[in-house]
Design a protein around this motif. Sequence first.
Motif, PDB file in Angstrom:
ATOM      1  N   SER A 168       0.842  -1.204   0.000  1.00 45.02           N
ATOM      2  CA  SER A 168       0.000   0.000   0.000  1.00 45.02           C
ATOM      3  C   SER A 168       0.866   1.239   0.000  1.00 45.02           C
ATOM      4  N   ILE A 169       0.248   2.343  -0.355  1.00 41.26           N
ATOM      5  CA  ILE A 169       0.901   3.650  -0.292  1.00 41.26           C
ATOM      6  C   ILE A 169      -0.176   4.681   0.027  1.00 41.26           C
ATOM      7  N   THR A 170       0.187   5.668   0.825  1.00 40.68           N
ATOM      8  CA  THR A 170      -0.785   6.672   1.263  1.00 40.68           C
ATOM      9  C   THR A 170      -0.171   8.054   1.144  1.00 40.68           C
ATOM     10  N   GLY A 171      -0.966   9.017   0.694  1.00 42.81           N
ATOM     11  CA  GLY A 171      -0.497  10.382   0.569  1.00 42.81           C
ATOM     12  C   GLY A 171      -1.549  11.381   1.004  1.00 42.81           C
ATOM     13  N   LEU A 172      -1.123  12.620   1.200  1.00 39.74           N
ATOM     14  CA  LEU A 172      -2.033  13.729   1.447  1.00 39.74           C
ATOM     15  C   LEU A 172      -1.496  14.953   0.716  1.00 39.74           C
ATOM     16  N   LYS A 173      -2.357  15.905   0.469  1.00 41.30           N
ATOM     17  CA  LYS A 173      -1.950  17.139  -0.192  1.00 41.30           C
ATOM     18  C   LYS A 173      -1.619  18.193   0.859  1.00 41.30           C
ATOM     19  N   ILE A 174      -0.510  18.899   0.614  1.00 44.50           N
ATOM     20  CA  ILE A 174      -0.068  19.947   1.536  1.00 44.50           C
ATOM     21  C   ILE A 174       0.336  21.177   0.737  1.00 44.50           C
ATOM     22  N   LYS A 175       0.412  22.303   1.420  1.00 45.24           N
ATOM     23  CA  LYS A 175       1.036  23.500   0.842  1.00 45.24           C
ATOM     24  C   LYS A 175       2.515  23.445   1.219  1.00 45.24           C
ATOM     25  N   TYR A 176       3.365  23.270   0.223  1.00 44.97           N
ATOM     26  CA  TYR A 176       4.795  23.086   0.472  1.00 44.97           C
ATOM     27  C   TYR A 176       5.570  24.296  -0.005  1.00 44.97           C
ATOM     28  N   ASP A 177       6.406  24.829   0.894  1.00 43.41           N
ATOM     29  CA  ASP A 177       7.297  25.937   0.566  1.00 43.41           C
ATOM     30  C   ASP A 177       8.723  25.384   0.553  1.00 43.41           C
ATOM     31  N   PRO A 178       9.355  25.297  -0.622  1.00 41.82           N
ATOM     32  CA  PRO A 178      10.708  24.737  -0.685  1.00 41.82           C
ATOM     33  C   PRO A 178      11.739  25.538   0.100  1.00 41.82           C
ATOM     34  N   ASN A 179      11.399  26.763   0.484  1.00 43.65           N
ATOM     35  CA  ASN A 179      12.307  27.572   1.299  1.00 43.65           C
ATOM     36  C   ASN A 179      12.197  27.240   2.787  1.00 43.65           C
ATOM     37  N   GLU A 180      11.192  26.441   3.149  1.00 40.36           N
ATOM     38  CA  GLU A 180      11.005  26.037   4.542  1.00 40.36           C
ATOM     39  C   GLU A 180      10.730  24.534   4.593  1.00 40.36           C
ATOM     40  N   PRO A 181      11.743  23.724   4.286  1.00 37.78           N
ATOM     41  CA  PRO A 181      11.523  22.284   4.163  1.00 37.78           C
ATOM     42  C   PRO A 181      11.507  21.527   5.488  1.00 37.78           C
ATOM     43  N   GLU A 182      11.965  22.143   6.573  1.00 38.39           N
ATOM     44  CA  GLU A 182      12.085  21.427   7.843  1.00 38.39           C
ATOM     45  C   GLU A 182      10.714  20.987   8.369  1.00 38.39           C
ATOM     46  N   HIS A 183      10.624  19.745   8.806  1.00 36.60           N
ATOM     47  CA  HIS A 183       9.401  19.228   9.418  1.00 36.60           C
ATOM     48  C   HIS A 183       9.683  17.862  10.025  1.00 36.60           C
ATOM     49  N   THR A 184       8.747  17.366  10.786  1.00 35.40           N
ATOM     50  CA  THR A 184       8.791  15.984  11.272  1.00 35.40           C
ATOM     51  C   THR A 184       7.640  15.217  10.631  1.00 35.40           C
ATOM     52  N   TRP A 185       7.749  13.903  10.672  1.00 30.22           N
ATOM     53  CA  TRP A 185       6.664  13.069  10.138  1.00 30.22           C
ATOM     54  C   TRP A 185       5.366  13.333  10.889  1.00 30.22           C
ATOM     55  N   SER A 186       5.468  13.458  12.195  1.00 28.14           N
ATOM     56  CA  SER A 186       4.286  13.684  13.029  1.00 28.14           C
ATOM     57  C   SER A 186       3.580  14.974  12.648  1.00 28.14           C
ATOM     58  N   GLU A 187       4.340  16.046  12.458  1.00 27.66           N
ATOM     59  CA  GLU A 187       3.757  17.349  12.131  1.00 27.66           C
ATOM     60  C   GLU A 187       3.071  17.329  10.770  1.00 27.66           C
ATOM     61  N   ILE A 188       3.747  16.800   9.774  1.00 29.61           N
ATOM     62  CA  ILE A 188       3.260  16.972   8.408  1.00 29.61           C
ATOM     63  C   ILE A 188       2.166  15.976   8.038  1.00 29.61           C
ATOM     64  N   THR A 189       2.094  14.859   8.782  1.00 31.19           N
ATOM     65  CA  THR A 189       1.057  13.853   8.479  1.00 31.19           C
ATOM     66  C   THR A 189      -0.030  13.804   9.539  1.00 31.19           C
ATOM     67  N   ASP A 190       0.051  14.697  10.543  1.00 32.69           N
ATOM     68  CA  ASP A 190      -0.911  14.654  11.653  1.00 32.69           C
ATOM     69  C   ASP A 190      -0.871  13.282  12.321  1.00 32.69           C
ATOM     70  N   ASP A 191       0.347  12.815  12.594  1.00 32.68           N
ATOM     71  CA  ASP A 191       0.554  11.489  13.200  1.00 32.68           C
ATOM     72  C   ASP A 191      -0.108  10.373  12.387  1.00 32.68           C
ATOM     73  N   GLY A 192      -0.141  10.567  11.075  1.00 27.78           N
ATOM     74  CA  GLY A 192      -0.703   9.541  10.202  1.00 27.78           C
ATOM     75  C   GLY A 192      -2.204   9.617  10.013  1.00 27.78           C
ATOM     76  N   TYR A 193      -2.860  10.583  10.660  1.00 28.15           N
ATOM     77  CA  TYR A 193      -4.327  10.708  10.540  1.00 28.15           C
ATOM     78  C   TYR A 193      -4.726  11.606   9.371  1.00 28.15           C
ATOM     79  N   ILE A 194      -3.822  12.383   8.834  1.00 29.35           N
ATOM     80  CA  ILE A 194      -3.974  13.311   7.706  1.00 29.35           C
ATOM     81  C   ILE A 194      -5.189  14.239   7.824  1.00 29.35           C
ATOM     82  N   ARG A 195      -5.561  14.593   9.046  1.00 32.04           N
ATOM     83  CA  ARG A 195      -6.673  15.537   9.208  1.00 32.04           C
ATOM     84  C   ARG A 195      -6.281  16.932   8.747  1.00 32.04           C
TER      85      ARG A 195
END
Length: 222
Positions: A75-102
Amino acid sequence: MYKTWYVFDGDKPIQAVIRNYTKNDFQGLIEGQKESFPPPFPEDLWWNESQLSEHVERYPQGALCVEIKGEIVGSITGLKIKYDPNEPEHTWSEITDDGYIRNHDPYGNALYIVDICVKPDFRNLGLGKWLIQSMYEIVVYERLERLIGGARMPRYHLYQQKMTAQEYVNQVMEGKIKDPVVTFLLHCGRSPVQVLPNYLEDEESCNCAVLMEWKNPFIRLV
């Protein structure tokens, strides 16, 4: 999405199906996670039914599974985000909502890969690459700028005392080290952007990941 094609087990063609997963697939998806990510990978990072429910309700287009003879083997799972290449820093938890993608943003400009897995017994069929390719198709179809995601570096723990995470990635890029995840994604067309420290609680990767992207070839990015 629904597509069928043939993969090869040696010289034998085997029909495979990639489709959107639904609530009826949850148990098979969870079993697939358990087989794909055995200890020391943290058990609490395996999918649960609440997370999977959010996937199919919030962004079903980004929730894909692959079947062989009726068995869910990846399986593979994705979500749509607003991404700014000038601010790439993040954690998995932050960007995926701990996998809940809310935090899925229907108006986002990038597709972020939350997770990909293929059962070990089926990894010789090239299914992971086909799952990634299917996500590229979504990027093109929805006219997004890019696909991005943090790649684990599961062999980094073997080298941590000798080099930094960035030096490890450099060695992979020079072909001196073969990493199961980073090297695989390079074969799939992804390119490294930068190392993400403290990305995910992951003993093998020493909690690091490398952000990797694929740019939509039909959109000119500055």
